[in-house]
Enzyme design. Structure first.
Site: not given
Ligand SMILES: *Cc1c(COP(=O)(O)O)cnc(C)c1O
Length: 396
Positions: A193-197
């Site tokens: 997901h875009p907030v992950k690393h």
């Protein structure tokens, strides 16, 4: 002392700084465009290439790409063989999907409390919740990006013949006693997901050293069918068999190309996250009422999230008011997480408040501060300035 923005003062910054954000560069865009011009938009050569690169990064034999982190957890629960009547131990301090995946399979999540210092699954609490022969697996969540105590959890899993699953969605790039996250459990799950690393828009991965489990997972992500479209094309065959009930949990070649390109930058990005965390740690050590979560000495923390606990006895206000004041300063503070067993769905299933007192008490004090590699030094300074301003104003 400057007037708080929430009271009509000037905000620390002009636009909202989110708590997390992706970093997509020209090389990423080119990698996706190349796939768009190729023959395979999904389940083509990029899937294997991403899986190989990912497995090499975390040091496992196998990696299986799926459509998101929740699908990765569901696939892990299916592969672990959990079903109706089975219990799986999970922490409450996590995203709902960590427990939902047990319910998808008809099993029962059993919440075990977390350690008060790190908010990671407490091995002692896990052991107390084991009820043979119903307990089948443990899902350890590397909360905020700090790996759990895997030696302790492994010993418990071995003693009771349980499968150890890591929900490592927060911890890609971290290590435990020098061993990479992804190689610490029987099955480890990741989200892109875009907030992950690293991001593929939506995406997920499961890593394992067991080729048999990997094969089962590849069948599960493809409707329970033994071969995929490209394999049949290469074999010049139309024949396939559905041997199990599966889902369409495939990750596209477009997404895998983006993942391969993102993965090349991961180590640099994790180092940047760690540098930001060190800066925050240093400053907040001097700010009364603000306590960064403890980090154990034998880990390298991947800092998906930077969390602080507020000492509410030293403040005149609640966490909600600190949160609102930070937002008014244009600092995108957040809260991770409402204990999973508190959600109305789990309350309806009969989970009572008070089940996990450590997590439930910590929840009232937690604050997530912005943390992502594309943050500038000025962004970091803005967070610090806003925290000093808001906490200073609200000090008891
Ligand atoms: C993000 C996340 C998930 C779910 O991943 P998705 O890709 O959003 O489905 C699961 N567990 C944890 C701990 C997460 O942070």
């Amino acid at each position: 002392m400057d007037r708080l923005a929430i009271d009509g003062g000037k905000p620390v910054r002009k636009n909202l700084l989110p708590y997390g954000h992706q970093w997509v560069d020209e090389a990423d865009i080119q990698a996706v465009v190349e796939v768009l011009r190729s023959d395979w938009l999904t389940t083509g050569p990029k899937v294997e290439e991403f899986e190989r690169a990912f497995a090499d990064f975390v040091g496992t034999k196998e990696a299986v790409a799926v459509s998101n982190g929740t699908a990765a957890l569901h696939t892990a629960m299916h592969t672990a063989g959990t079903g109706p009547g089975d219990e799986v131990i999970v922490p409450p301090m996590t995203f709902a999907a960590s427990a939902n995946c047990v319910v998808f399979q008809g099993g029962t999540p059993v919440f075990a409390d977390v350690d008060p210092e790190t908010l990671l699954l407490d091995p002692g609490a896990v052991e107390a919740k084991i009820t043979p022969p119903r307990t089948k697996a443990i899902i350890a969540v590397d909360y905020a990006g700090q790996p759990c105590d895997y030696d302790a959890l492994r010993a418990i899993a071995n003693r009771h013949d349980l499968i150890l699953v890591a929900d490592a969605c927060h911890a890609l790039g971290g290590t435990y006693k020098g061993r990479p996250v992804g190689s610490l459990a029987d099955l480890s799950t990741f989200s892109f997901h875009p907030v992950k690393h690293i991001t593929t828009g939506e995406g997920g991965m499961i890593t394992t050293d067991d080729p048999k489990l990997a094969q089962r997972m590849r069948v599960f992500r493809n409707h329970g069918i033994t071969t995929d479209h490209r394999q049949r094309e290469q074999q010049g065959s139309w024949f396939y068999e559905m041997v199990d009930l599966g889902y369409n949990y495939r990750l596209t070649d477009l997404q895998c190309a983006l993942g391969i390109s993102q993965l090349r930058k991961l180590s640099v990005w994790v180092a940047r996250r760690q540098k930001i965390a060190r800066r925050y740690d240093e400053v907040f050590a001097e700010v009364p009422a603000v306590e960064p979560l403890a980090v154990r000495e034998d880990v390298s923390h991947a800092y998906h999230l930077y969390m602080v606990k507020l000492d509410l006895t030293k403040l005149r206000v609640t966490r909600a008011e600190v949160f609102a004041a930070l937002r008014a300063e244009n600092i995108g503070a957040n809260v991770h997480y409402i204990p999973v067993c508190w959600h109305p769905y789990y309350q309806r299933l009969g989970y009572k408040r008070g089940l996990c007192p450590v997590a439930e008490t910590a929840y009232e004090q937690l604050l997530t501060l912005p943390m992502f590699p594309a943050m500038s030094d000025q962004d970091v300074d803005d967070v610090i300035e806003a925290m000093q301003k808001v906490i200073g104003c609200y000090a008891a």
